[in-house]
Design a protein around this motif. Structure first.
Motif, PDB file in Angstrom:
ATOM      1  N   PHE A  38       0.848  -1.348   0.016  1.00  0.00           N
ATOM      2  CA  PHE A  38      -0.097   0.140   0.056  1.00  0.00           C
ATOM      3  C   PHE A  38       0.923   1.139  -0.068  1.00  0.00           C
ATOM      4  O   PHE A  38       0.719   2.268  -0.679  1.00  0.00           O
ATOM      5  CB  PHE A  38      -0.994   0.216   1.136  1.00  0.00           C
ATOM      6  CG  PHE A  38      -1.914  -0.934   1.087  1.00  0.00           C
ATOM      7  CD1 PHE A  38      -2.389  -1.638  -0.048  1.00  0.00           C
ATOM      8  CD2 PHE A  38      -2.909  -1.310   2.020  1.00  0.00           C
ATOM      9  CE1 PHE A  38      -3.336  -2.442  -0.268  1.00  0.00           C
ATOM     10  CE2 PHE A  38      -3.769  -2.268   2.028  1.00  0.00           C
ATOM     11  CZ  PHE A  38      -4.205  -2.753   0.904  1.00  0.00           C
ATOM     12  N   ASP A  39       1.905   1.262   0.611  1.00  0.00           N
ATOM     13  CA  ASP A  39       3.016   2.513   0.741  1.00  0.00           C
ATOM     14  C   ASP A  39       3.519   2.636  -0.553  1.00  0.00           C
ATOM     15  O   ASP A  39       3.366   3.604  -1.306  1.00  0.00           O
ATOM     16  CB  ASP A  39       4.006   2.330   1.589  1.00  0.00           C
ATOM     17  CG  ASP A  39       3.631   2.363   3.262  1.00  0.00           C
ATOM     18  OD1 ASP A  39       2.747   3.099   3.469  1.00  0.00           O
ATOM     19  OD2 ASP A  39       4.489   1.906   4.028  1.00  0.00           O
ATOM     20  N   VAL A  40       3.937   1.561  -1.270  1.00  0.00           N
ATOM     21  CA  VAL A  40       4.546   1.482  -2.629  1.00  0.00           C
ATOM     22  C   VAL A  40       3.479   2.192  -3.670  1.00  0.00           C
ATOM     23  O   VAL A  40       3.635   2.979  -4.622  1.00  0.00           O
ATOM     24  CB  VAL A  40       4.828   0.427  -3.126  1.00  0.00           C
ATOM     25  CG1 VAL A  40       5.127   0.373  -4.660  1.00  0.00           C
ATOM     26  CG2 VAL A  40       6.091  -0.045  -2.595  1.00  0.00           C
ATOM     27  N   LEU A  41       2.088   1.837  -3.449  1.00  0.00           N
ATOM     28  CA  LEU A  41       1.235   2.265  -4.146  1.00  0.00           C
ATOM     29  C   LEU A  41       0.666   3.535  -3.978  1.00  0.00           C
ATOM     30  O   LEU A  41      -0.368   4.170  -4.675  1.00  0.00           O
ATOM     31  CB  LEU A  41      -0.044   1.165  -4.499  1.00  0.00           C
ATOM     32  CG  LEU A  41       0.402  -0.088  -4.932  1.00  0.00           C
ATOM     33  CD1 LEU A  41      -0.730  -1.344  -4.854  1.00  0.00           C
ATOM     34  CD2 LEU A  41       0.744  -0.323  -6.359  1.00  0.00           C
ATOM     35  N   SER A  46      -2.642   7.598   7.133  1.00  0.00           N
ATOM     36  CA  SER A  46      -1.784   7.987   8.189  1.00  0.00           C
ATOM     37  C   SER A  46      -2.807   7.771   9.626  1.00  0.00           C
ATOM     38  O   SER A  46      -3.821   7.996   9.516  1.00  0.00           O
ATOM     39  CB  SER A  46      -1.744   9.590   8.213  1.00  0.00           C
ATOM     40  OG  SER A  46      -1.479  10.115   9.488  1.00  0.00           O
ATOM     41  N   HIS A  47      -2.177   6.764  10.317  1.00  0.00           N
ATOM     42  CA  HIS A  47      -2.661   6.303  11.483  1.00  0.00           C
ATOM     43  C   HIS A  47      -3.062   7.467  12.503  1.00  0.00           C
ATOM     44  O   HIS A  47      -4.047   7.366  13.389  1.00  0.00           O
ATOM     45  CB  HIS A  47      -1.757   5.380  12.175  1.00  0.00           C
ATOM     46  CG  HIS A  47      -1.882   4.023  11.446  1.00  0.00           C
ATOM     47  ND1 HIS A  47      -2.622   3.139  11.673  1.00  0.00           N
ATOM     48  CD2 HIS A  47      -0.645   3.587  10.721  1.00  0.00           C
ATOM     49  CE1 HIS A  47      -2.500   2.022  10.820  1.00  0.00           C
ATOM     50  NE2 HIS A  47      -1.281   2.270  10.256  1.00  0.00           N
ATOM     51  N   SER A  48      -1.983   8.563  12.448  1.00  0.00           N
ATOM     52  CA  SER A  48      -2.210   9.808  13.371  1.00  0.00           C
ATOM     53  C   SER A  48      -3.507  10.543  12.894  1.00  0.00           C
ATOM     54  O   SER A  48      -4.162  11.291  13.639  1.00  0.00           O
ATOM     55  CB  SER A  48      -1.171  10.480  13.536  1.00  0.00           C
ATOM     56  OG  SER A  48      -0.481  10.985  12.239  1.00  0.00           O
ATOM     57  N   GLN A  49      -3.357  10.620  11.524  1.00  0.00           N
ATOM     58  CA  GLN A  49      -4.393  11.624  10.950  1.00  0.00           C
ATOM     59  C   GLN A  49      -5.973  10.909  10.867  1.00  0.00           C
ATOM     60  O   GLN A  49      -7.000  11.444  11.070  1.00  0.00           O
ATOM     61  CB  GLN A  49      -4.208  12.076   9.471  1.00  0.00           C
ATOM     62  CG  GLN A  49      -3.481  13.022   9.554  1.00  0.00           C
ATOM     63  CD  GLN A  49      -3.394  13.674   8.023  1.00  0.00           C
ATOM     64  OE1 GLN A  49      -2.910  12.947   7.047  1.00  0.00           O
ATOM     65  NE2 GLN A  49      -3.933  14.757   7.812  1.00  0.00           N
ATOM     66  N   TYR A  55      -6.577   1.811  11.480  1.00  0.00           N
ATOM     67  CA  TYR A  55      -6.557   0.516  12.231  1.00  0.00           C
ATOM     68  C   TYR A  55      -7.513  -0.429  11.333  1.00  0.00           C
ATOM     69  O   TYR A  55      -6.946  -1.531  11.044  1.00  0.00           O
ATOM     70  CB  TYR A  55      -7.393   0.691  13.410  1.00  0.00           C
ATOM     71  CG  TYR A  55      -7.383  -0.855  14.014  1.00  0.00           C
ATOM     72  CD1 TYR A  55      -6.315  -1.165  14.910  1.00  0.00           C
ATOM     73  CD2 TYR A  55      -8.515  -1.367  14.032  1.00  0.00           C
ATOM     74  CE1 TYR A  55      -6.385  -2.425  15.191  1.00  0.00           C
ATOM     75  CE2 TYR A  55      -8.302  -2.723  14.593  1.00  0.00           C
ATOM     76  CZ  TYR A  55      -7.196  -3.092  15.252  1.00  0.00           C
ATOM     77  OH  TYR A  55      -7.415  -4.406  15.618  1.00  0.00           O
ATOM     78  N   LEU A  56      -8.411  -0.102  10.674  1.00  0.00           N
ATOM     79  CA  LEU A  56      -9.092  -1.046   9.810  1.00  0.00           C
ATOM     80  C   LEU A  56      -8.395  -1.776   8.532  1.00  0.00           C
ATOM     81  O   LEU A  56      -8.579  -2.881   8.346  1.00  0.00           O
ATOM     82  CB  LEU A  56     -10.527  -0.245   9.392  1.00  0.00           C
ATOM     83  CG  LEU A  56     -11.543   0.047  10.365  1.00  0.00           C
ATOM     84  CD1 LEU A  56     -12.765   0.647   9.825  1.00  0.00           C
ATOM     85  CD2 LEU A  56     -12.030  -1.485  11.417  1.00  0.00           C
ATOM     86  N   VAL A  57      -7.585  -0.801   7.950  1.00  0.00           N
ATOM     87  CA  VAL A  57      -6.806  -1.154   7.085  1.00  0.00           C
ATOM     88  C   VAL A  57      -5.641  -2.178   7.475  1.00  0.00           C
ATOM     89  O   VAL A  57      -5.492  -3.219   6.896  1.00  0.00           O
ATOM     90  CB  VAL A  57      -6.191  -0.085   6.257  1.00  0.00           C
ATOM     91  CG1 VAL A  57      -5.108  -0.352   5.283  1.00  0.00           C
ATOM     92  CG2 VAL A  57      -7.057   0.736   5.374  1.00  0.00           C
TER      93      VAL A  57
END
Length: 136
Positions: A38-41, A46-49, A55-57
């Protein structure tokens, strides 16, 4: 002196413990592998935003890892989905606490991850014969 009857329960619980460790490893493999993808794509969250979506992802990624491994090991869909549910159930009481400002995103992640392990164990104990047996 060990007898075959004394070793059988030990072997059974050893298989159970091994399977539990396998589930934890599969969970982390799914979390890291799909998270990296997911990062590469450019699809990471953002867990903080967005702590809820983040969390669900992450729970989805962990579930995919476990589901793939469980299906490879020959588990049925019912037990596979129960194990995946252990990734999502912790947020049922935690999301409202987040929304009320009682906890923050970091505490949500910590509490949910800590809760997963006993929930996974409970799901496995519910089907002890399946997870401790020799069928898989």
């Amino acid at each position: 002196m060990t007898t075959t009857t004394a070793m059988k329960p030990r072997r059974r619980w050893g298989r159970f413990a091994l399977h539990y460790v396998e589930m934890i490893i599969a969970m982390f493999v799914g979390m890291f592998a799909l998270g990296a993808l997911f990062d590469v794509l450019g699809l990471s969250v953002s867990h903080s935003q967005y702590p809820e979506l983040g969390y669900l992802v992450m729970a989805f990624n962990m579930s995919v890892g476990m589901a793939v491994w469980m299906r490879i090991r020959g588990h049925g869909w019912a037990s596979t989905l129960e194990m995946c549910a252990a990734m999502f159930v912790p947020v049922v009481p935690l999301f409202p606490l987040l929304w009320l400002g009682i906890i923050d995103g970091g505490m949500l992640m910590l509490a949910a991850h800590v809760a997963m392990f006993p929930l996974m164990l409970a799901a496995m104990l519910r089907r002890l014969d399946e997870y401790a047996g020799c069928a898989h």
